[in-house]
Structures are given as C-alpha cells and as structure tokens.
Design a protein around this motif. Structure first.
Motif, mmCIF file in Angstrom:
data_model
loop_
_atom_site.group_PDB
_atom_site.id
_atom_site.type_symbol
_atom_site.label_atom_id
_atom_site.label_comp_id
_atom_site.label_asym_id
_atom_site.label_seq_id
_atom_site.Cartn_x
_atom_site.Cartn_y
_atom_site.Cartn_z
ATOM 1 N N SER A 1 -53.217 19.761 -50.972
ATOM 2 C CA SER A 1 -51.847 19.270 -50.622
ATOM 3 C C SER A 1 -51.019 19.645 -51.762
ATOM 4 N N ALA B 1 -52.670 22.387 -44.526
ATOM 5 C CA ALA B 1 -51.629 22.288 -43.534
ATOM 6 C C ALA B 1 -51.530 21.024 -42.740
ATOM 7 N N TRP C 1 -45.698 23.015 -44.019
ATOM 8 C CA TRP C 1 -46.429 22.589 -44.867
ATOM 9 C C TRP C 1 -46.750 23.564 -46.045
#
Length: 261
Positions: free
Chosen positions: A80, A105, A110
C-alpha cells in the motif's frame, strides 16, 4: 444507561475528529518518501502489479537479481502507499541498486499513487482476472489499476514492460498500448513470443524446462517448485532480469536457489 446511550456517539465523534490528523500524517509520510526516492538517481525500480502472482514473481526476481546486485524489496503486506513509503524511508539506502515494489490496488488511481512515490522504470503485469471485480466496480476500473494500465502509463519512454502472454485480457488490452517504450516483452508457456518456455516437466519435487528468448538465448531451468503456474512467474522475472543485462544462463543458475516457500 446514559453512558451506554452516549458511547456510540462519543466514539463516532472521536473517530471523525481524528480523520484530519490521519490525512495529514498520511500525506506527510508519502511526501517524505517521494523526496527520499528522488535522491537515488541511479536506482532501478521495478513495479509489479496484477490480479494474481505478484508476490511469487517478486520473490523469484529478488532471488535472481540478488546473485549479482544489492536488492531491496517491499516486504509482506507492504503493497500500500503507507507500506511502500515506510519501506523507502526505513530501508532504502545508497547501497541498493534495485528496488522491487509489489503494488496492490483497491480502486482506480491507486497504482498511479504508488508509481508517483517510487518512479519505476520497469513494470511487470502478472495477469488480469475478474476475481476482484466487485472491489473495482467495473472492468475498466480493474484494468486501469490492478490490470496495469496506470503502471504502464507511469513508465518513462526508455522504460521496459514485462507482460504475461498467457493472459487473454492482457493480450486484448495491452498489445499496442506501450509501443512507445524501449521494450515490451511478452512471456509465454504456450506460444513463441519474446520469451517462452518449452519442454516443461513436473517432477516429484521440482520443475524443469527450457527457456528461449527471441534474441537467440536459451537455457535449461531446474527449480525447486512443483506448480506449473510458477513457470509463468519465473518467465516474468527472467524478462525483468534480462532488461538489466542478466543472460538467460545467469538467470537459470540463480533460479536454482529459489526456495519452495
């Protein structure tokens, strides 16, 4: 009784009050990571995304490249923006020659956020399927993020893209998308593409197969793995290693050190 009634409202108030601080903290971590990454001009960054096979491909590539280079990679659950940023801030140093980043994602945009942090020059898209379609809402959103479009669009003109040529969704969506890049490499266990595997044999405790590339190189691979799907991931790792001047023979010798776990 009054306390019991007020508790949900009190908790909600505390959570809402803390949200702006969380957002500020998150932005601060990301910006610090961007600034630190920018200091490493010669660092080769490899970004890996896809619906499946990301972690295996990352671990295979780490094993291969580590035979000649100083390699940093994101750890488990560091896919992340905060996990990757923390890896940059806590672990990236001047000895590292390659940084391998697994990119998860959770929505459209993202992967773009992650590529803005680490600035990859090489991208790997392991494959696309619909298992996470509910998370993304539409196939277009899935292909944009987890499917690799944002990673591809983030690569520089002299960048390289490694793609799973066995995956039909990749073939139908990306065959021409990255034609302005330095190289676009399709890997396959089914057809003769840019890099392919032949004579795949599944033995009791290992796989053996011949890897051939379009530039005329070939090497016999023997790896301590038993899943046929792992051949796809090894080919993707081999494609990235070749882009930083590993020969197939060197890659085959390094792949012998891959551990089943």
């Amino acid at each position: 009784l009054i306390l019991d009634v007020l508790s949900p409202f009190l908790i909600s108030f505390i959570v809402i009050s803390l949200q702006p601080l969380t957002i500020i903290w998150r932005k601060s971590i990301i910006e610090k990571a961007k600034r630190k990454r920018a200091q490493f001009k010669d660092l080769v960054v490899i970004g890996i995304t896809g619906s499946y096979g990301k972690t295996s491909t990352k671990e295979f590539l780490v094993t291969i490249l580590s035979q000649k280079l100083n390699v940093l990679s994101t750890k488990e659950h560091q896919n992340s923006e905060i996990g990757i940023s923390r890896c940059v801030l806590d672990e990236l140093n001047e000895k590292n020659q390659v940084f391998i980043v697994e990119m998860g994602a959770y929505g459209r945009g993202w992967i773009k956020l992650l590529t803005d942090i680490v600035k990859p020059q090489i991208g790997i898209v392991t494959g696309i399927n619909q298992q996470h379609l509910a998370l993304f809402g539409t196939m277009e959103n899935l292909i944009s993020a987890e499917g690799g479009q944002e990673l591809i669009e983030s690569l520089p003109k002299n960048g390289s893209l490694i793609l799973n040529g066995n995956n039909q969704l990749i073939l139908s969506n990306f065959r021409f998308l990255a034609r302005d890049l330095k190289s676009q490499i399709f890997c396959s266990t089914k057809e003769k593409m840019d890099i392919w595997a032949e004579d795949i044999k599944i033995e009791k405790d290992r796989l053996s197969f011949l890897v051939v590339s379009k530039d005329g190189q070939a090497a016999n691979f023997k790896v301590n793995l038993v899943g046929r799907q792992d051949v796809e991931n090894i080919l993707l790792a081999a494609g990235a290693a070749k882009e930083i001047d590993f020969t197939l023979e060197e890659i085959a010798r390094a792949a012998e050190k891959i551990k089943p776990e």
